[in-house]
Scaffold this motif. Structure first.
Motif, mmCIF file in Angstrom:
data_model
loop_
_atom_site.group_PDB
_atom_site.id
_atom_site.type_symbol
_atom_site.label_atom_id
_atom_site.label_comp_id
_atom_site.label_asym_id
_atom_site.label_seq_id
_atom_site.Cartn_x
_atom_site.Cartn_y
_atom_site.Cartn_z
ATOM 1 N N VAL A 147 -1.065 -5.322 2.397
ATOM 2 C CA VAL A 147 -0.660 -4.037 1.831
ATOM 3 C C VAL A 147 -1.898 -3.151 1.700
ATOM 4 C CG1 VAL A 147 0.382 -2.853 -0.127
ATOM 5 C CG2 VAL A 147 1.265 -5.086 0.594
ATOM 6 N N LYS A 148 -1.977 -2.173 2.581
ATOM 7 C CA LYS A 148 -3.166 -1.330 2.635
ATOM 8 C C LYS A 148 -2.991 0.010 1.927
ATOM 9 C CE LYS A 148 -5.728 -4.090 5.197
ATOM 10 N NZ LYS A 148 -4.860 -5.250 5.395
ATOM 11 N N ALA A 149 -1.745 0.396 1.641
ATOM 12 C CA ALA A 149 -1.510 1.715 1.057
ATOM 13 C C ALA A 149 -0.261 1.687 0.191
ATOM 14 C CB ALA A 149 -1.355 2.762 2.164
ATOM 15 N N ALA A 150 -0.264 2.541 -0.847
ATOM 16 C CA ALA A 150 0.877 2.643 -1.753
ATOM 17 C C ALA A 150 1.125 4.110 -2.085
ATOM 18 C CB ALA A 150 0.624 1.851 -3.034
ATOM 19 N N TRP A 151 2.335 4.561 -1.808
ATOM 20 C CA TRP A 151 2.776 5.926 -2.104
ATOM 21 C C TRP A 151 3.625 5.860 -3.373
ATOM 22 C CZ3 TRP A 151 2.776 11.015 -0.149
ATOM 23 C CH2 TRP A 151 3.869 11.825 -0.468
ATOM 24 N N LEU A 152 3.135 6.459 -4.453
ATOM 25 C CA LEU A 152 3.841 6.456 -5.733
ATOM 26 C C LEU A 152 4.376 7.854 -5.998
ATOM 27 C CD1 LEU A 152 1.339 4.391 -7.928
ATOM 28 C CD2 LEU A 152 3.648 3.677 -7.267
ATOM 29 N N ALA A 153 5.670 8.053 -5.769
ATOM 30 C CA ALA A 153 6.275 9.368 -5.951
ATOM 31 C C ALA A 153 6.921 9.446 -7.328
ATOM 32 C CB ALA A 153 7.309 9.629 -4.867
ATOM 33 N N TYR A 154 6.335 10.252 -8.194
ATOM 34 C CA TYR A 154 6.765 10.422 -9.584
ATOM 35 C C TYR A 154 7.300 9.113 -10.178
ATOM 36 C CZ TYR A 154 10.791 11.839 -6.642
ATOM 37 O OH TYR A 154 11.754 11.927 -5.662
ATOM 38 N N PRO A 155 6.474 8.063 -10.200
ATOM 39 C CA PRO A 155 6.933 6.765 -10.702
ATOM 40 C C PRO A 155 7.292 6.841 -12.183
ATOM 41 C CG PRO A 155 4.555 6.771 -10.529
ATOM 42 C CD PRO A 155 5.029 8.042 -9.875
#
Length: 249
Positions: A147-155
């Motif tokens: 897992v190289k990246a994490a997109w957190l959209a208004y968590p």
């Protein structure tokens, strides 16, 4: 209690797969919906991932459970059922299952979560993978190194997110999207959480979008208002984020 492999076998029939029409191993992004379930904005993000050369897997956490939208709005969105630390088992199972596919480069994965999905991501990253944690028998069997990246959209980082300030055990590159007019958090609260993630060694880009919670979902519900222009900007940033994570596809 299901093993990770059993949880994946249970989820897999309800996963929507989007990507280039070839069989070469490509980076993959796993998309996790908010408490309202599978909505029309998620395929748009999957198409943006495809344009970046990635495969996208939209994971439906509700269909395997037999839950309809009316039920989840009344239970999951109110914190009565499937809190983030319980749903985290779905994420582990998806990482396990998707990374094993021959058309996926398991060394380059990204996770993308919206609202409740982002909460589940943060719980998975910070929780102790002891046997039985996250509702699966063997959570420690899943290797997060791909897992190289994490997109957190208004968590969701409200009162039920008890571990929001707990350091992550795996620290990929993060893009943290905060909505300026989010009714579930303040920008200041989100920035404190982002700073915690950054302090554990992750590269964290913060974007404060001038909209409401779920601005990219094409519906208007309560305090949430769809913003088409801001949605386009979010899609652009999502594609650029994936491109930066795997520039040599």
């Amino acid at each position: 209690m299901k093993s990770v492999a059993e949880r994946w076998a249970w989820l897999a029939p309800h996963v929507v797969v989007v990507g280039p029409e070839d069989d070469r191993p490509r980076p993959a992004v796993l998309l996790f919906h908010g408490c309202g379930g599978m909505r029309d904005h998620l395929p748009r993000y999957a198409q943006a991932a495809t344009a970046a050369g990635w495969r996208a897997f939209i994971v439906d956490s509700y269909a395997p459970r037999g839950w309809a939208r009316a039920f989840t709005l009344a239970t999951v969105c109110t914190g009565l059922a499937l809190r983030g630390y319980e749903r985290a088992g779905d994420l582990l199972a998806a990482i396990h299952g998707v990374s094993a596919r021959p058309d996926v480069d398991g060394s380059t994965l990204a996770l993308a979560g919206w609202s409740h999905g982002g909460w589940a991501m943060m719980e998975m990253m910070s929780g102790d993978p002891r046997p039985g944690a996250f509702g699966v028998a063997d959570p420690a069997s899943v290797d997060l190194s791909g897992v190289k990246a994490a997109w957190l959209a208004y968590p969701y980082i409200g009162p039920f997110a008890f571990n929001r300030m707990k350091p992550w055990r795996h620290c990929p590159k993060v893009l943290a999207l905060t909505a300026r007019r989010d009714h579930l958090t303040t920008v200041r609260n989100a920035e404190v959480v982002n700073a915690m993630i950054r302090n554990c060694g992750a590269e964290v880009e913060s974007w404060v979008a001038e909209g409401t919670h779920a601005f990219d979902e094409p519906t208007n519900n309560g305090p949430m208002r769809h913003d088409p222009a801001l949605t386009e900007e979010s899609l652009r940033r999502f594609q650029a984020f994936l491109t930066d994570a795997a520039p040599n596809i």
